[in-house]
Design an enzyme around this catalytic site. Structure first.
Site, PDB file in Angstrom:
ATOM      1  N   GLU A 228       6.909 -21.144  40.637  1.00  0.00           N
ATOM      2  CA  GLU A 228       6.561 -22.199  41.613  1.00  0.00           C
ATOM      3  C   GLU A 228       5.335 -21.761  42.413  1.00  0.00           C
ATOM      4  OE1 GLU A 228       9.567 -20.874  41.179  1.00  0.00           O
ATOM      5  OE2 GLU A 228      11.018 -22.509  40.855  1.00  0.00           O
TER       6      GLU A 228
ATOM      7  N   ASP B 253      18.597 -30.601  33.793  1.00  0.00           N
ATOM      8  CA  ASP B 253      20.001 -30.603  34.245  1.00  0.00           C
ATOM      9  C   ASP B 253      20.143 -30.768  35.766  1.00  0.00           C
ATOM     10  OD1 ASP B 253      18.891 -28.125  34.744  1.00  0.00           O
ATOM     11  OD2 ASP B 253      20.664 -26.976  34.145  1.00  0.00           O
TER      12      ASP B 253
HETATM   13  C1  UGA Z   1      15.346 -22.444  37.641  1.00  0.00           C
HETATM   14  C2  UGA Z   1      14.246 -23.434  38.069  1.00  0.00           C
HETATM   15  O1  UGA Z   1      14.832 -24.575  38.701  1.00  0.00           O
HETATM   16  C3  UGA Z   1      13.489 -23.877  36.816  1.00  0.00           C
HETATM   17  O2  UGA Z   1      12.530 -24.864  37.157  1.00  0.00           O
HETATM   18  C4  UGA Z   1      12.826 -22.663  36.205  1.00  0.00           C
HETATM   19  O3  UGA Z   1      12.136 -23.034  35.030  1.00  0.00           O
HETATM   20  C5  UGA Z   1      13.908 -21.672  35.848  1.00  0.00           C
HETATM   21  O4  UGA Z   1      14.767 -21.365  36.964  1.00  0.00           O
HETATM   22  C6  UGA Z   1      13.287 -20.366  35.357  1.00  0.00           C
HETATM   23  O5  UGA Z   1      12.269 -19.976  35.899  1.00  0.00           O
HETATM   24  O6  UGA Z   1      13.810 -19.786  34.431  1.00  0.00           O
HETATM   25  P1  UGA Z   1      17.448 -22.836  35.935  1.00  0.00           P
HETATM   26  O7  UGA Z   1      18.553 -23.826  36.148  1.00  0.00           O
HETATM   27  O8  UGA Z   1      17.771 -21.395  36.059  1.00  0.00           O
HETATM   28  O9  UGA Z   1      16.240 -23.230  36.879  1.00  0.00           O
HETATM   29  O10 UGA Z   1      16.748 -23.067  34.514  1.00  0.00           O
HETATM   30  P2  UGA Z   1      17.117 -24.058  33.325  1.00  0.00           P
HETATM   31  O11 UGA Z   1      17.544 -25.390  33.848  1.00  0.00           O
HETATM   32  O12 UGA Z   1      18.016 -23.373  32.383  1.00  0.00           O
HETATM   33  O13 UGA Z   1      15.679 -24.199  32.657  1.00  0.00           O
HETATM   34  C7  UGA Z   1      14.640 -24.931  33.261  1.00  0.00           C
HETATM   35  C8  UGA Z   1      14.103 -25.963  32.256  1.00  0.00           C
HETATM   36  O14 UGA Z   1      13.585 -25.292  31.102  1.00  0.00           O
HETATM   37  C9  UGA Z   1      15.182 -26.930  31.778  1.00  0.00           C
HETATM   38  O15 UGA Z   1      14.665 -28.227  31.696  1.00  0.00           O
HETATM   39  C10 UGA Z   1      15.568 -26.374  30.414  1.00  0.00           C
HETATM   40  O16 UGA Z   1      16.008 -27.358  29.510  1.00  0.00           O
HETATM   41  C11 UGA Z   1      14.276 -25.719  29.935  1.00  0.00           C
HETATM   42  N1  UGA Z   1      14.513 -24.549  29.071  1.00  0.00           N
HETATM   43  C12 UGA Z   1      15.439 -23.612  29.396  1.00  0.00           C
HETATM   44  C13 UGA Z   1      13.788 -24.432  27.910  1.00  0.00           C
HETATM   45  O17 UGA Z   1      12.951 -25.294  27.583  1.00  0.00           O
HETATM   46  N2  UGA Z   1      14.020 -23.343  27.085  1.00  0.00           N
HETATM   47  C14 UGA Z   1      14.947 -22.388  27.389  1.00  0.00           C
HETATM   48  O18 UGA Z   1      15.105 -21.421  26.609  1.00  0.00           O
HETATM   49  C15 UGA Z   1      15.665 -22.533  28.569  1.00  0.00           C
HETATM   50 MN    MN Z   2      18.513 -25.991  35.575  1.00  0.00          MN
END
Ligand code: UGA
Ligand code: MN
Length: 288
Positions: free
Chosen positions: A235, A150
């Site tokens: 990270e 996203d």
């Molecule tokens: C932040 C960081 O930018 C992410 O790289 C990191 O993984 C995340 O925090 C974290 O540590 O939780 P954020 O916007 O909060 O990003 O996280 P999301 O965009 O919701 O998730 C990161 C990625 O993991 C996305 O590509 C999302 O599709 C994926 N994701 C999220 C899953 O595969 N499973 C889930 O249950 C939630």
């Molecule tokens: Mn995100």
């Protein structure tokens, strides 16, 4: 006879014009033959994207995939957070002209459920796949970039990561409670980080703010993400295998430009059709 002579002259002039036009039209072909275009070497970018089912998934993946279509030498590794691959992601990938690898791995919530981190297991199996892939191909050069599905990526960020020797870093927009979270650069070296969210992190930067030379993943087969670290430390967890603050390579004009934004897609609120006085026509058969 003069009449015949004139005709011969016309014929000669006509042939001359034909020959001149022929060479003129063929110039590009001749140019190609004598001065071949030299394509500069472009390292492959391996983009690793975990993704999970939700109402905005197809919209996010559509936007991202259409950005990636404009990136040369790009290989997209998409890992679904699910027990099986879904038709939605499978079809979306099939319909793109992108080079991609489709994997799946369900997040194991039970073990360390207190630690909130997304994408840990998915990125780790992508790294396993990448090691096997690099082992099997002669040209192991490239850059690895961990991409949320996203975020918003300028094409410029991909140009930057092709310059990486070991680990390249750059600012990220709209993240960690800041307009810009960014490495600070003094005399061409990273001297610190401008971050307010958990500034005590060993590397207080977002996943979108760095990329790693792919070959290093073969040199460090032990490098992986971990559920054992506190939230926000993923990270730092991966970077610790490859670099130190001083070794990091500042990119995006010495970390003065924002080429990637940590945008987040709002969770939509959909009204429950059963609670509506005039329920809409059922649309469950249409993918959204
Ligand atoms: C932040 C960081 O930018 C992410 O790289 C990191 O993984 C995340 O925090 C974290 O540590 O939780 P954020 O916007 O909060 O990003 O996280 P999301 O965009 O919701 O998730 C990161 C990625 O993991 C996305 O590509 C999302 O599709 C994926 N994701 C999220 C899953 O595969 N499973 C889930 O249950 C939630
Ligand atoms: Mn995100």
């Amino acid at each position: 006879m003069p009449f015949v002579n004139i005709k011969k002259q016309y014929l000669a002039i006509g042939m001359l014009i034909f020959v001149v036009l022929f060479f003129f039209n063929s110039r590009p072909a001749f140019q190609c033959q004598f001065t071949p275009e030299v394509t500069p070497y472009l390292p492959t970018i391996y983009g690793i994207t975990p993704t999970y089912a939700r109402l905005t998934q197809k919209a996010d993946l559509t936007r991202l995939s259409q950005t990636l279509m404009l990136v040369k030498n790009f290989h997209w590794i998409v890992i679904e957070d699910s027990d099986t691959k879904t038709k939605l992601v499978e079809n979306l990938l099939k319909e793109t002209p992108l080079k991609y690898t489709h994997l799946n791995m369900k997040t194991q919530k039970s073990k360390h459920s207190s630690v909130s981190a997304s994408g840990v297991e998915q990125r780790n199996i992508a790294l396993n796949w990448l090691r096997g892939h690099l082992d099997a191909i002669p040209d192991k050069r490239g850059a690895v970039y961990f991409m949320d599905d996203d975020n918003t990526y300028s094409l410029k960020v991909f140009e930057e990561m092709r310059k990486i020797q070991k680990v390249g870093v750059w600012p990220v927009g709209i993240v960690g409670g800041m307009r810009i979270e960014m490495p600070l650069v003094t005399n061409g070296k990273i001297s610190g980080f401008n971050a307010v969210w958990k500034p005590f992190r060993p590397f207080p930067i977002d996943m979108a703010g760095f990329a790693i030379n792919a070959t290093l993943f073969l040199i460090h087969p032990e490098a992986k993400f971990s559920r054992k670290v506190q939230s926000g430390f993923q990270e730092s967890e991966i970077l610790k295998y490859f670099t130190t603050k001083n070794e990091m390579e500042p990119l995006a004009e010495n970390c003065t430009k924002v080429y990637v934004w940590h945008t987040r897609t709002q969770k939509p609120s959909i009204l429950n059709p059963k609670k509506l006085k005039h329920p809409p026509i059922p649309d469950g058969h249409i993918e959204v």
